[in-house]
Design an enzyme around this catalytic site. Structure first.
Site, PDB file in Angstrom:
ATOM      1  N   GLY A  62      13.618  24.556 -22.360  1.00  0.00           N
ATOM      2  CA  GLY A  62      13.286  24.787 -20.952  1.00  0.00           C
ATOM      3  C   GLY A  62      14.490  25.276 -20.180  1.00  0.00           C
ATOM      4  N   SER A  63      15.209  26.245 -20.755  1.00  0.00           N
ATOM      5  CA  SER A  63      16.540  26.607 -20.244  1.00  0.00           C
ATOM      6  C   SER A  63      16.569  27.860 -19.377  1.00  0.00           C
ATOM      7  CB  SER A  63      17.492  26.799 -21.432  1.00  0.00           C
ATOM      8  OG  SER A  63      16.959  27.740 -22.344  1.00  0.00           O
ATOM      9  N   ILE A  67      16.566  22.506 -13.937  1.00  0.00           N
ATOM     10  CA  ILE A  67      17.629  21.693 -14.507  1.00  0.00           C
ATOM     11  C   ILE A  67      18.104  22.261 -15.841  1.00  0.00           C
ATOM     12  CG2 ILE A  67      18.170  19.428 -15.486  1.00  0.00           C
ATOM     13  CD1 ILE A  67      16.346  18.177 -13.396  1.00  0.00           C
ATOM     14  N   GLY A  68      17.173  22.707 -16.683  1.00  0.00           N
ATOM     15  CA  GLY A  68      17.549  23.224 -17.996  1.00  0.00           C
ATOM     16  C   GLY A  68      18.493  24.406 -17.915  1.00  0.00           C
ATOM     17  N   ASP A 113       6.928  28.282 -27.401  1.00  0.00           N
ATOM     18  CA  ASP A 113       5.972  27.640 -26.499  1.00  0.00           C
ATOM     19  C   ASP A 113       5.625  26.280 -27.085  1.00  0.00           C
ATOM     20  OD1 ASP A 113       3.907  26.772 -24.934  1.00  0.00           O
ATOM     21  OD2 ASP A 113       2.655  28.554 -25.173  1.00  0.00           O
ATOM     22  N   TYR A 206       1.367  12.289 -16.522  1.00  0.00           N
ATOM     23  CA  TYR A 206       2.755  12.766 -16.466  1.00  0.00           C
ATOM     24  C   TYR A 206       3.733  11.592 -16.474  1.00  0.00           C
ATOM     25  CZ  TYR A 206       7.077  14.699 -14.554  1.00  0.00           C
ATOM     26  OH  TYR A 206       8.393  15.031 -14.352  1.00  0.00           O
TER      27      TYR A 206
END
Length: 328
Positions: A62-63, A67-68, A113, A206
């Protein structure tokens, strides 16, 4: 009478020991925080040598957003080569160019993904090849579009939350942790959320997935902590990222809602120093006061807040629909 006195003394002793352990734990936590904050000021070379301590390469999921992305930039700033993993090849290429233009490190991009589950993790592992991943940052996650009741959330979205928030973290750790153990060093950073602190109505699944990350990470640390591997659990409160787009109240930067760059700068500075952290000093204050009331009170407060956020989102969507109708 004598038995009652002995029992009373025993209860007093247990109470005194409980209070003593509570304060010792509090003092130890404060000392750890002080070291994490002050050490970079007095020992900058030692504290920033992450590549020497863990390995030359870091992999961040997730970069390409939030945050990533900021965490990847912060690691690159400290001389760590980065492997960027995300769904969008276009965003990956753009982020890679940005990092290489600012920092003298090597980069590698992998399109994946994680809603595809094991297939995505296998693809990442194959693409990494012979590169030794010294730091694994499990940042990828999926949130509700906005606070919803369980019956309103599309079934596919629920499965994606479970596969990404639970499955990806679990399988990514499994994919790389044995290699770290063989090398006798490495770090795993599992990024959770402050929503783990209580059941959270209107973000039920979540929050439950984040509680899984917390418990999983703590148990993983027990399993591998004596093999030279740092296993860190980060639980940020609100950060001004697109994940919180559903309410302007938590989408705007403030003292307690930092931007991703501010958050990541603090979070990276506590890697190897705090195994359990919010990652940001102001979030630490929030976490402390959040955990004072009983869980049932925290749950009702969280549910009340999410009802407000839900109203914010529905009002903004209704206004947007009206504006589009007027334009047409």
């Amino acid at each position: 009478m004598m038995e009652l006195s002995v029992l009373t003394l025993l209860l007093l002793a247990v109470g005194a020991l409980t209070i003593l352990f509570f304060f010792l734990d509090l003092i130890w936590s404060l000392l750890q925080v002080a070291r994490a904050v002050l050490a970079p000021l007095f020992l900058p070379n030692e504290e920033n040598a992450l590549a020497r301590k863990y390995g030359a390469w870091a992999l961040i999921t997730g970069s390409t957003d939030g945050i990533g992305k900021a965490y990847a930039f912060e690691l690159a700033k400290r001389g760590v080569n980065v492997i960027l993993v995300s769904r969008s090849l276009e965003k990956l290429s753009r982020t890679q160019k940005e990092i290489e233009s600012l920092h003298h490190v090597k980069t590698k991009i992998i399109q994946a993904d994680f809603s595809l589950g094991k297939k995505a993790v296998d693809a990442v592992k194959e693409a990494v090849g012979t590169v030794h991943v010294g730091i694994l940052v499990n940042n990828v996650g999926k949130q509700y579009e906005y606070p919803m009741y369980l019956g309103e959330v599309p079934e596919e979205e629920l499965w994606d939350i479970i596969k990404i928030n639970v499955g990806a973290v679990t399988l990514m750790c499994r994919a790389f942790i044995e290699d770290m153990a063989k090398m006798g060093r490495g770090a795993i950073v599992n990024i959770s959320s402050g929503s783990e602190l209580q059941p959270l109505p209107l973000m039920n699944v979540y929050a439950a997935s984040k509680t899984y990350i917390k418990n999983f990470t703590q148990a993983l640390r027990y399993e591998y902590g004596d093999r030279g591997i740092t296993v860190q659990h980060l639980a940020p409160m609100f950060v001004a990222t697109k994940m919180n787009h559903f309410s302007e109240k938590i989408y705007q930067k403030s003292l307690f809602v930092p931007d991703p760059e501010t958050y990541s700068r603090y979070a990276v500075s506590v890697l190897g120093k705090l195994d359990e952290s919010s990652g940001y000093w102001a979030h630490g204050i929030q976490t402390f006061f959040t955990t004072l009331p009983p869980v049932w009170i925290r749950m009702y407060i969280g549910g009340y807040m999410n009802k407000i956020f839900r109203q914010d989102y529905l009002k903004s969507e209704a206004l947007r629909a009206t504006q589009i109708h007027v334009k047409n």
